[in-house]
Scaffold this motif. Structure first.
Motif, mmCIF file in Angstrom:
data_model
loop_
_atom_site.group_PDB
_atom_site.id
_atom_site.type_symbol
_atom_site.label_atom_id
_atom_site.label_comp_id
_atom_site.label_asym_id
_atom_site.label_seq_id
_atom_site.Cartn_x
_atom_site.Cartn_y
_atom_site.Cartn_z
ATOM 1 N N TRP A 36 1.074 -1.203 -0.192
ATOM 2 C CA TRP A 36 -0.137 -0.027 -0.084
ATOM 3 C C TRP A 36 0.917 1.219 0.223
ATOM 4 C CZ3 TRP A 36 -5.212 0.163 -0.612
ATOM 5 C CH2 TRP A 36 -5.947 -0.996 -0.372
ATOM 6 N N ARG A 38 0.686 5.787 -0.713
ATOM 7 C CA ARG A 38 -0.148 6.793 -0.540
ATOM 8 C C ARG A 38 0.413 8.196 -1.027
ATOM 9 N NH1 ARG A 38 -0.778 7.800 5.878
ATOM 10 N NH2 ARG A 38 1.126 8.802 6.097
ATOM 11 N N ARG A 45 4.535 10.099 -4.125
ATOM 12 C CA ARG A 45 3.902 8.766 -3.495
ATOM 13 C C ARG A 45 4.884 8.134 -2.418
ATOM 14 N NH1 ARG A 45 0.863 5.123 -7.735
ATOM 15 N NH2 ARG A 45 0.264 7.359 -8.345
ATOM 16 N N ASP A 90 -2.967 11.819 7.337
ATOM 17 C CA ASP A 90 -3.166 10.537 6.573
ATOM 18 C C ASP A 90 -3.862 10.721 5.464
ATOM 19 O OD1 ASP A 90 -3.453 8.942 9.672
ATOM 20 O OD2 ASP A 90 -1.872 9.024 8.470
ATOM 21 N N TYR A 94 -4.985 6.622 -1.717
ATOM 22 C CA TYR A 94 -4.137 5.258 -1.389
ATOM 23 C C TYR A 94 -4.204 4.509 -2.326
ATOM 24 C CZ TYR A 94 -3.671 6.619 3.374
ATOM 25 O OH TYR A 94 -3.330 7.516 4.666
ATOM 26 N N GLY A 120 -6.654 3.676 -7.193
ATOM 27 C CA GLY A 120 -6.504 4.550 -5.802
ATOM 28 C C GLY A 120 -7.884 4.582 -5.518
#
Length: 127
Positions: A36, A38, A45, A90, A94, A120
């Protein structure tokens, strides 16, 4: 052809939880390490978490350790990211990613390690 489809993103308040899913089609899922990543607006990224082919090994970025948990269900061709204690920082799109590998490693931490990517899913954490 390997296809990855993420789901589970959304808007959540700080301190809340979300569970992301990523389903793989066209792949022998147990042969792939999964990751994973983000990407926030204007930023590169970045790595979040990765899991080995069997699920026996995981590796996470320091920024999410103790809050995010990666897991997989090889019978369902799906990898998950359980995100708890979410913070505004956060907030990002993602992405899940897949890498065909013969090893049991989970330390694939750069985008160039993964040839296959999903489209995503947006995660927004409000303060």
């Amino acid at each position: 052809q390997v296809q990855l489809v993420e789901s589970g993103g959304g808007l959540v308040q700080a301190g809340g939880s979300l569970r992301l899913s990523c389903a793989c089609s066209g792949c022998t899922f147990s042969g792939y390490a999964m990751g994973w990543f983000r990407q926030a607006p204007g930023k590169e990224r970045e790595f979040v978490s990765a899991i080995s082919r069997s699920g026996g090994s995981t590796y996470s970025a320091d920024s999410v350790k103790g809050r995010f948990t990666i897991s997989r269900d090889n019978a369902k061709n799906t990898v998950y990211l359980q995100m708890n204690s979410l913070k505004p920082e956060d907030t990002a799109v993602y992405y899940c990613a897949a890498r065909l590998t013969l090893t049991a490693s989970s330390k694939w931490v750069t985008p160039s390690d993964y040839p296959y990517w999903g489209q995503g899913t947006q995660v927004t954490v409000s303060s």
